[in-house]
Design a protein around this motif. Structure first.
Motif, PDB file in Angstrom:
ATOM      1  N   THR A 103      -1.505  -0.020   8.782  1.00  0.00           N
ATOM      2  CA  THR A 103      -1.976   1.350   9.009  1.00  0.00           C
ATOM      3  C   THR A 103      -1.099   2.423   8.355  1.00  0.00           C
ATOM      4  O   THR A 103      -1.312   3.612   8.592  1.00  0.00           O
ATOM      5  N   TYR A 104      -0.130   2.010   7.541  1.00  0.00           N
ATOM      6  CA  TYR A 104       0.790   2.972   6.950  1.00  0.00           C
ATOM      7  C   TYR A 104       0.535   3.213   5.462  1.00  0.00           C
ATOM      8  O   TYR A 104       1.422   3.700   4.744  1.00  0.00           O
ATOM      9  N   GLY A 105      -0.647   2.863   4.984  1.00  0.00           N
ATOM     10  CA  GLY A 105      -0.950   3.052   3.571  1.00  0.00           C
ATOM     11  C   GLY A 105      -0.720   4.480   3.127  1.00  0.00           C
ATOM     12  O   GLY A 105      -1.093   5.431   3.817  1.00  0.00           O
ATOM     13  N   GLY A 106      -0.087   4.633   1.951  1.00  0.00           N
ATOM     14  CA  GLY A 106       0.224   5.957   1.422  1.00  0.00           C
ATOM     15  C   GLY A 106       1.596   6.461   1.829  1.00  0.00           C
ATOM     16  O   GLY A 106       1.906   7.644   1.671  1.00  0.00           O
ATOM     17  N   TRP A 107       2.466   5.556   2.279  1.00  0.00           N
ATOM     18  CA  TRP A 107       3.780   5.963   2.777  1.00  0.00           C
ATOM     19  C   TRP A 107       4.691   6.573   1.707  1.00  0.00           C
ATOM     20  O   TRP A 107       5.618   7.328   2.017  1.00  0.00           O
ATOM     21  N   ALA A 135       0.794  -1.237   0.000  1.00  0.00           N
ATOM     22  CA  ALA A 135       0.000   0.000   0.000  1.00  0.00           C
ATOM     23  C   ALA A 135       0.821   1.280   0.000  1.00  0.00           C
ATOM     24  O   ALA A 135       0.660   2.129   0.875  1.00  0.00           O
ATOM     25  N   PRO A 136       1.691   1.490  -0.981  1.00  0.00           N
ATOM     26  CA  PRO A 136       2.477   2.723  -0.980  1.00  0.00           C
ATOM     27  C   PRO A 136       1.680   3.960  -1.396  1.00  0.00           C
ATOM     28  O   PRO A 136       2.050   5.076  -1.039  1.00  0.00           O
ATOM     29  N   GLY A 137       0.578   3.758  -2.143  1.00  0.00           N
ATOM     30  CA  GLY A 137      -0.067   4.886  -2.808  1.00  0.00           C
ATOM     31  C   GLY A 137      -1.114   5.657  -2.035  1.00  0.00           C
ATOM     32  O   GLY A 137      -1.251   6.862  -2.208  1.00  0.00           O
ATOM     33  N   ARG A 138      -1.869   4.969  -1.176  1.00  0.00           N
ATOM     34  CA  ARG A 138      -2.936   5.669  -0.462  1.00  0.00           C
ATOM     35  C   ARG A 138      -3.381   4.855   0.759  1.00  0.00           C
ATOM     36  O   ARG A 138      -3.190   3.631   0.793  1.00  0.00           O
ATOM     37  N   PRO A 139      -3.994   5.501   1.753  1.00  0.00           N
ATOM     38  CA  PRO A 139      -4.330   4.830   3.019  1.00  0.00           C
ATOM     39  C   PRO A 139      -5.240   3.616   2.883  1.00  0.00           C
ATOM     40  O   PRO A 139      -5.106   2.650   3.642  1.00  0.00           O
ATOM     41  N   ASP A 140      -6.173   3.640   1.927  1.00  0.00           N
ATOM     42  CA  ASP A 140      -7.143   2.542   1.805  1.00  0.00           C
ATOM     43  C   ASP A 140      -6.749   1.521   0.744  1.00  0.00           C
ATOM     44  O   ASP A 140      -7.538   0.661   0.388  1.00  0.00           O
TER      45      ASP A 140
END
Length: 200
Positions: A31-35, A18-23
């Motif tokens: 819990t680190y989505g969007g990093w 999940a590098p791109g966005r929280p969801d």
């Protein structure tokens, strides 16, 4: 024979989830989505030019979850990724068989991927798709790795090199370092791992 190229955003400790966005992927309580997003917000022009080389039209090979995410987003944002709607999208799934996103083809097994790799056509890019990537690495089906390594550690999350990764040597082919410390590095498969004694 076609090359299979795995493109991945990873942290220093190898997390790709999940590098791109929280969801994007909250499985296992992540819990680190969007990093990765803050680093792209500050990216320089030269970094953008390097990234554009990775977004040239190429057929895609995706896991089901990544495909569903792509299919819900990219058809309406094709101006950001020219050609994305026109290339073939090969989807590895045991349960999904059709999609409204044009040029989607569904695969069921590793043998299907091997047949695809041995066919005629363009290089095939793999984006995201953590489970699929593990399968490709396990079966030595990855020809190149195009990695973007971010200067953070997370300690938790799905990792690019998980269980099942085989010993394999790679040759460094290209790189770029952004002004905020993201390292873009490309590698090509280069035979077996060699061992020896340092200083001998």
């Amino acid at each position: 024979m076609r090359k299979i190229i795995v493109l991945s955003f990873i942290t220093l400790d190898g997390v790709m989830q999940a590098p791109g966005r929280p969801d994007e992927d909250t499985s296992d309580g992540f819990t680190y989505g969007g990093w990765a997003a803050p680093y792209f917000a500050e990216a320089d022009e030269a970094a953008g030019e390097f990234i554009q080389k990775h977004m040239k039209p190429a057929d895609l090979l995706l896991g089901r979850k990544t495909f569903e995410f792509f299919a819900s987003y990219w058809p309406e944002h094709a101006d950001m990724w020219p050609g994305i709607n026109d290339v073939k999208k090969y989807v590895m799934s045991s349960i999904m068989e059709k999609s409204d996103w044009k040029n989607s083809v569904f695969l069921k097994s590793v043998d299907d991927i091997k047949k695809l790799k041995n066919s005629e056509g363009s290089d095939i890019q793999v984006h995201g798709s953590d489970n699929l990537t593990q399968t490709l690495l396990k079966h030595d089906l990855v020809d190149e790795l195009w990695l973007k390594t971010f200067p953070i550690t997370l300690g938790v999350g799905k990792r690019l090199f998980g269980e099942g990764t085989i010993p394999a040597a790679f040759t460094f082919t290209d790189s770029f370092i952004t002004s905020n410390g993201v390292i873009f590095a490309n590698y090509e498969r280069a035979g077996e791992v060699k061992t020896g004694t340092v200083g001998a």
